[in-house]
Design an enzyme around this catalytic site. Structure first.
Site, PDB file in Angstrom:
ATOM      1  N   ILE A  24       0.814  -1.219   0.000  1.00  0.00           N
ATOM      2  CA  ILE A  24       0.000   0.000   0.000  1.00  0.00           C
ATOM      3  C   ILE A  24       0.848   1.269   0.000  1.00  0.00           C
ATOM      4  O   ILE A  24       0.311   2.376  -0.024  1.00  0.00           O
ATOM      5  CB  ILE A  24      -0.963   0.037   1.202  1.00  0.00           C
ATOM      6  CG1 ILE A  24      -0.211  -0.133   2.524  1.00  0.00           C
ATOM      7  CG2 ILE A  24      -2.036  -1.024   1.053  1.00  0.00           C
ATOM      8  CD1 ILE A  24      -1.105  -0.018   3.751  1.00  0.00           C
ATOM      9  N   GLY A  27       8.492   4.016   0.065  1.00  0.00           N
ATOM     10  CA  GLY A  27       9.347   5.189   0.076  1.00  0.00           C
ATOM     11  C   GLY A  27      10.789   4.780  -0.101  1.00  0.00           C
ATOM     12  O   GLY A  27      11.088   3.631  -0.429  1.00  0.00           O
ATOM     13  N   GLY A  28      11.690   5.726   0.098  1.00  0.00           N
ATOM     14  CA  GLY A  28      13.097   5.428  -0.101  1.00  0.00           C
ATOM     15  C   GLY A  28      13.636   4.438   0.899  1.00  0.00           C
ATOM     16  O   GLY A  28      14.576   3.695   0.614  1.00  0.00           O
ATOM     17  N   LYS A  47       5.445  -2.943   7.895  1.00  0.00           N
ATOM     18  CA  LYS A  47       6.443  -2.079   7.263  1.00  0.00           C
ATOM     19  C   LYS A  47       7.765  -2.820   7.162  1.00  0.00           C
ATOM     20  O   LYS A  47       8.309  -3.277   8.165  1.00  0.00           O
ATOM     21  CB  LYS A  47       6.603  -0.798   8.081  1.00  0.00           C
ATOM     22  CG  LYS A  47       7.606   0.208   7.537  1.00  0.00           C
ATOM     23  CD  LYS A  47       7.603   1.464   8.416  1.00  0.00           C
ATOM     24  CE  LYS A  47       8.560   2.512   7.909  1.00  0.00           C
ATOM     25  NZ  LYS A  47       8.511   3.752   8.745  1.00  0.00           N
ATOM     26  N   ASP A 153      10.273  14.983  11.178  1.00  0.00           N
ATOM     27  CA  ASP A 153       9.767  15.014   9.798  1.00  0.00           C
ATOM     28  C   ASP A 153       8.268  15.304   9.778  1.00  0.00           C
ATOM     29  O   ASP A 153       7.505  14.631   9.092  1.00  0.00           O
ATOM     30  CB  ASP A 153      10.061  13.689   9.087  1.00  0.00           C
ATOM     31  CG  ASP A 153       9.998  13.825   7.554  1.00  0.00           C
ATOM     32  OD1 ASP A 153      10.052  14.968   7.066  1.00  0.00           O
ATOM     33  OD2 ASP A 153       9.904  12.791   6.873  1.00  0.00           O
TER      34      ASP A 153
END
Length: 491
Positions: A24, A27-28, A47, A153
């Site tokens: 879903i 990212g990097g 994750k 972040d």
């Protein structure tokens, strides 16, 4: 079948428990899958650390191994942080480990939209909606800062509005604890965070504090209330240069009806000087009057998801975390507090503090502190003992924010008079409060407390002066070490 870039496939069971359904997001650093927890039947997010990114393939062998060590370290730290942070606005940890030699984290799946997409669909948003989002994120941020942890972040892409309207702070991948002993997984002087949301000190590669998050959150709040970012590319100046040197315009220049107190709050959050930024507790206090109230009407036009639901429909708002059985009641939880039971608990806390490992007893005592104050009043010596032991125990345990609140509460509520003893007590309490706030990078306040305590001690009888001086020297040493090493101390 769907297959992730590192080889995992839909249908595989991770950790013997989490059955993968579909990817879903990617990212990097990581890839996220929707999965089903076989133990509970609920959907979760799994994750995975990406070990195959384009950036890694461009490095030589030694550089790639060093980068992988750093990424694995960050991933382990994210796992640890999620296990510590307990808040409905932060996804909780369900499990972690390695699958086919790839590290993974299983956590609560937040279904909904990012704040980035929410603002694209609904901008401009009504004041009450903006306040509802900001207050929920601030509350989650307050939980992180209590530990103390810096997110590093904060941006609309890392804030979710769940289907139930709950503002959720996600992606602690580059978050960092501020307590001494934490490992650095960023080369000193490097810059982390996202352009357009980095605080000046982040851009300059300096160590972050909780007030670094406040700047980034100020950028988010500016977008919520003004309908645009505080700085935009205009062809004359770069984004980083504006964040370093330019002052943002008042929110009222871009939106009608922004209350002056909110305008002032957001502009202070965006101060270049960290010491001028408000703490997250002040942010919450200013936002609270503008949030919706139970029974308020639904926003017009309607929006889905609706972040006002947790405020308007308190009876329908639910904590997204799975229910946990309530712990058994402590021995002192009766109709009225039992004096002997509280005294025994105080003795247990004293033993924990003496051993340097305060844990269960101090937590039980802290839960009773307000109740003791209500039932027995401010003048009873046992109340003062409960509050002081709670503050000392929490400080030694590393819960700096909670300890600071108790120290301040003793000074504000439990000390009367202005004799030598009371002046000494207040000086010590202010020093301990400042010591706790050092964990959040508030060095100037600690310097002021050390200086003022010296003046107080000079006017006290010898015995009282010695007590103040002992604590003053402890805090002064801590301040000196932090100034020498940089602010806050580099783990």
């Amino acid at each position: 079948m769907d297959m992730g870039s590192h080889g995992v496939r839909a249908g595989e069971r991770v950790g013997g428990r989490f059955e993968l359904v579909e990817p879903i997001g990617k990212g990097g650093m990581a890839q996220v899958w929707r999965a089903v927890d076989a133990a509970t039947g609920r959907e979760v997010a799994v994750k995975f650390l990406r070990l195959d990114s384009e950036d890694l393939h461009q490095l030589d062998t030694d550089e790639r191994l060093a980068e992988l060590d750093m990424l694995r370290g960050r991933f382990r730290r994210e796992t640890t942080l999620l296990g510590r942070l307990d808040h409905p606005g932060i996804p909780e940890l369900f499990g972690h480990g390695a699958h086919q030699d790839t590290p993974y984290i299983a956590m609560r799946l937040v279904t909904g939209v990012t704040l980035h997409d929410f603002l694209k669909a609904h901008r401009p948003v009504p004041l009450s909606v903006a306040a509802a989002v900001a207050a929920q994120v601030a509350d989650a941020l307050a939980c992180a800062h209590t530990h103390p942890v810096v997110h590093r972040d904060l941006k609309p892409q890392n804030i979710m509005i769940s289907d139930d309207g709950i503002g959720t702070l996600i992606d602690f991948g580059i978050a960092r604890p501020l307590l001494s002993g934490a490992t650095r997984y960023t080369p000193h002087g490097s810059s982390l965070g996202s352009h357009g949301y980095q605080a000046p000190e982040q851009i300059l590669g300096k160590d972050p504090t909780t007030l670094t998050d406040i700047y980034s959150f100020g950028c988010v709040c500016y977008q919520l209330f003004a309908g645009r970012a505080p700085f935009v590319l205009d062809g004359s100046k770069g984004m980083l240069e504006q964040h370093l040197y330019d002052e943002p315009l008042p929110l009222g220049m871009f939106a009608v009806g922004v209350p002056e107190v909110l305008d002032d709050l957001v502009l202070r959050m965006l101060s270049k000087d960290q010491e001028r930024r408000p703490g997250v507790e002040e942010v919450l206090k200013v936002l609270e009057p503008f949030t919706p109230r139970p029974g308020d009407p639904e926003p017009r036009p309607r929006m889905r998801p609706d972040p006002t639901v947790p405020f308007r429909l308190a009876d329908r708002a639910r904590d997204p975390r799975p229910a946990v059985p309530a712990p058994s009641a402590p021995v002192v939880e009766e109709e009225w507090l039992d004096v002997r039971a509280v005294e025994r608990l105080c003795e247990e806390v004293e033993r924990e503090i003496h051993d340097g490992d305060p844990d269960g007893a101090v937590r039980r005592l802290s839960a009773l502190a307000q109740r003791a104050r209500r039932e027995w009043g401010a003048r009873r010596p046992l109340v003062r003992r409960v509050w002081e032991l709670t503050a000392d125990g929490l400080r030694v345990a590393g819960d700096c924010a909670a300890a600071a609140r108790f120290y301040q509460g003793i000074a504000d509520e439990l000390i009367r008079g202005d004799g030598p003893g009371e002046r000494a007590d207040r000086a010590v309490l202010r020093l301990r409060t400042a010591e706790c706030r050092l964990a959040f990078g508030e060095i100037e306040a600690a310097i002021e407390a050390v200086r003022d305590a010296g003046y107080v001690a000079a006017g006290l009888p010898a015995e009282l002066a010695a007590r103040v001086e002992q604590v003053r020297r402890e805090v002064d040493v801590d301040v000196t070490e932090r100034l020498f090493k940089g602010r806050p101390p580099r783990p």
